[in-house]
Design a protein around this motif. Sequence first.
Motif, PDB file in Angstrom:
ATOM      1  N   GLU A 143       0.850  -1.123   0.075  1.00  0.00           N
ATOM      2  CA  GLU A 143      -0.096  -0.031   0.065  1.00  0.00           C
ATOM      3  C   GLU A 143       0.725   1.183  -0.099  1.00  0.00           C
ATOM      4  OE1 GLU A 143      -3.169   1.256   3.124  1.00  0.00           O
ATOM      5  OE2 GLU A 143      -3.989  -0.722   2.344  1.00  0.00           O
ATOM      6  N   SER A 144       0.429   2.334  -0.712  1.00  0.00           N
ATOM      7  CA  SER A 144       1.242   3.412  -0.702  1.00  0.00           C
ATOM      8  C   SER A 144       1.220   4.162   0.908  1.00  0.00           C
ATOM      9  CB  SER A 144       0.398   4.632  -1.661  1.00  0.00           C
ATOM     10  OG  SER A 144      -0.727   4.920  -1.290  1.00  0.00           O
ATOM     11  N   GLU A 145       2.052   5.189   0.935  1.00  0.00           N
ATOM     12  CA  GLU A 145       2.294   5.708   2.250  1.00  0.00           C
ATOM     13  C   GLU A 145       0.772   5.965   2.876  1.00  0.00           C
ATOM     14  OE1 GLU A 145       5.308   8.618   3.077  1.00  0.00           O
ATOM     15  OE2 GLU A 145       6.783   6.983   1.966  1.00  0.00           O
ATOM     16  N   VAL A 200      -2.022  13.853 -12.170  1.00  0.00           N
ATOM     17  CA  VAL A 200      -2.020  12.621 -13.008  1.00  0.00           C
ATOM     18  C   VAL A 200      -0.469  12.062 -12.604  1.00  0.00           C
ATOM     19  CG1 VAL A 200      -1.828  11.183 -15.192  1.00  0.00           C
ATOM     20  CG2 VAL A 200      -3.611  12.836 -14.814  1.00  0.00           C
ATOM     21  N   GLU A 201       0.618  12.791 -12.951  1.00  0.00           N
ATOM     22  CA  GLU A 201       1.912  12.581 -12.623  1.00  0.00           C
ATOM     23  C   GLU A 201       2.247  12.004 -11.379  1.00  0.00           C
ATOM     24  OE1 GLU A 201       0.968  15.780 -13.570  1.00  0.00           O
ATOM     25  OE2 GLU A 201       1.380  15.609 -15.585  1.00  0.00           O
ATOM     26  N   THR A 202       1.497  12.660 -10.222  1.00  0.00           N
ATOM     27  CA  THR A 202       1.583  12.200  -9.011  1.00  0.00           C
ATOM     28  C   THR A 202       1.097  10.887  -8.807  1.00  0.00           C
ATOM     29  OG1 THR A 202       1.405  14.254  -7.937  1.00  0.00           O
ATOM     30  CG2 THR A 202       1.291  12.669  -6.544  1.00  0.00           C
ATOM     31  N   LEU A 203      -0.059  10.747  -9.333  1.00  0.00           N
ATOM     32  CA  LEU A 203      -0.918   9.260  -9.173  1.00  0.00           C
ATOM     33  C   LEU A 203      -0.004   8.238  -9.969  1.00  0.00           C
ATOM     34  CD1 LEU A 203      -3.321   7.630  -8.258  1.00  0.00           C
ATOM     35  CD2 LEU A 203      -4.492   8.343 -10.346  1.00  0.00           C
ATOM     36  N   ALA A 204       0.525   8.534 -11.021  1.00  0.00           N
ATOM     37  CA  ALA A 204       1.371   7.722 -11.809  1.00  0.00           C
ATOM     38  C   ALA A 204       2.651   7.212 -10.968  1.00  0.00           C
ATOM     39  CB  ALA A 204       1.718   8.058 -13.207  1.00  0.00           C
ATOM     40  N   ARG A 205       3.278   8.211 -10.437  1.00  0.00           N
ATOM     41  CA  ARG A 205       4.402   7.957  -9.581  1.00  0.00           C
ATOM     42  C   ARG A 205       4.106   6.871  -8.272  1.00  0.00           C
ATOM     43  NH1 ARG A 205       5.888  10.310  -5.194  1.00  0.00           N
ATOM     44  NH2 ARG A 205       4.485  12.021  -5.430  1.00  0.00           N
ATOM     45  N   VAL A 206       2.972   7.175  -7.737  1.00  0.00           N
ATOM     46  CA  VAL A 206       2.733   6.672  -6.546  1.00  0.00           C
ATOM     47  C   VAL A 206       2.391   5.062  -6.875  1.00  0.00           C
ATOM     48  CG1 VAL A 206       1.144   6.277  -4.853  1.00  0.00           C
ATOM     49  CG2 VAL A 206       2.022   8.610  -5.244  1.00  0.00           C
ATOM     50  N   ILE A 207       1.662   5.016  -8.189  1.00  0.00           N
ATOM     51  CA  ILE A 207       1.298   3.419  -8.529  1.00  0.00           C
ATOM     52  C   ILE A 207       2.460   2.920  -8.791  1.00  0.00           C
ATOM     53  CG2 ILE A 207       0.403   2.317 -10.450  1.00  0.00           C
ATOM     54  CD1 ILE A 207      -1.926   4.598 -10.675  1.00  0.00           C
ATOM     55  N   VAL A 208       3.545   3.507  -9.617  1.00  0.00           N
ATOM     56  CA  VAL A 208       4.697   2.763  -9.859  1.00  0.00           C
ATOM     57  C   VAL A 208       5.666   2.578  -8.652  1.00  0.00           C
ATOM     58  CG1 VAL A 208       7.370   3.103 -11.027  1.00  0.00           C
ATOM     59  CG2 VAL A 208       5.013   3.808 -12.049  1.00  0.00           C
ATOM     60  N   GLU A 209       5.808   3.323  -7.680  1.00  0.00           N
ATOM     61  CA  GLU A 209       6.434   2.942  -6.430  1.00  0.00           C
ATOM     62  C   GLU A 209       5.678   1.909  -5.603  1.00  0.00           C
ATOM     63  OE1 GLU A 209       6.369   6.731  -4.272  1.00  0.00           O
ATOM     64  OE2 GLU A 209       8.049   7.655  -5.490  1.00  0.00           O
ATOM     65  N   VAL A 256       3.730  -0.609  -6.674  1.00  0.00           N
ATOM     66  CA  VAL A 256       4.100  -1.884  -7.383  1.00  0.00           C
ATOM     67  C   VAL A 256       5.272  -2.166  -7.062  1.00  0.00           C
ATOM     68  CG1 VAL A 256       4.355  -3.005  -9.897  1.00  0.00           C
ATOM     69  CG2 VAL A 256       2.437  -1.565  -9.180  1.00  0.00           C
ATOM     70  N   GLN A 257       6.513  -1.414  -7.065  1.00  0.00           N
ATOM     71  CA  GLN A 257       7.768  -1.909  -6.820  1.00  0.00           C
ATOM     72  C   GLN A 257       8.049  -2.145  -5.402  1.00  0.00           C
ATOM     73  OE1 GLN A 257       9.883   2.105  -7.958  1.00  0.00           O
ATOM     74  NE2 GLN A 257      10.313   1.219  -9.785  1.00  0.00           N
ATOM     75  N   HIS A 258       7.295  -1.713  -4.465  1.00  0.00           N
ATOM     76  CA  HIS A 258       7.290  -2.215  -3.160  1.00  0.00           C
ATOM     77  C   HIS A 258       6.730  -3.555  -3.214  1.00  0.00           C
ATOM     78  CE1 HIS A 258       7.619   2.344  -1.610  1.00  0.00           C
ATOM     79  NE2 HIS A 258       8.908   1.815  -1.395  1.00  0.00           N
ATOM     80  N   ALA A 259       5.392  -3.818  -3.820  1.00  0.00           N
ATOM     81  CA  ALA A 259       4.771  -4.996  -3.591  1.00  0.00           C
ATOM     82  C   ALA A 259       5.959  -6.077  -4.240  1.00  0.00           C
ATOM     83  CB  ALA A 259       3.743  -4.991  -4.337  1.00  0.00           C
ATOM     84  N   SER A 260       6.675  -5.925  -5.194  1.00  0.00           N
ATOM     85  CA  SER A 260       7.509  -6.455  -5.932  1.00  0.00           C
ATOM     86  C   SER A 260       8.846  -6.914  -5.035  1.00  0.00           C
ATOM     87  CB  SER A 260       7.989  -5.983  -7.358  1.00  0.00           C
ATOM     88  OG  SER A 260       8.898  -6.879  -8.034  1.00  0.00           O
TER      89      SER A 260
END
Length: 112
Positions: A46-48, A77-86, A88-92
């Motif tokens: 989950e994001s912070e 949109v840029e913030t949402l995209a960055r948080v999504i990527v981060e 997913v990276q944490h889950a991975s």
Amino acid sequence: MTETADRAADPNLRTDLEDTYGRYEELRSGVDELQRSVATLQVSAESETGEVRATVDADGQLVDLRLNQDACREWPVETLARVIVETVQHASAGKSRQIEQLVTNHRQVDNT
């Protein structure tokens, strides 16, 4: 005399072979269980702030993504995209740690 010694050794050899085969079956079963655990593994992060939740499988593939509607409406949109990527990276990364732990636990069982 040699025939008598061979007959006396035969039960010991048979016992050793049975023990070895039994150990092989245990190891094989453990590997099968490890493979099943890895194959069904899914890890979420989950994001912070909790607006984004991502779930990946054992291959690190994204299998689920949950977004808070407020974040979708209010965030750039840029913030949402960055948080999504981060996220997913944490889950991975969590997936990698869980696989390492499964393998470590499997090895500890094998060494007992």
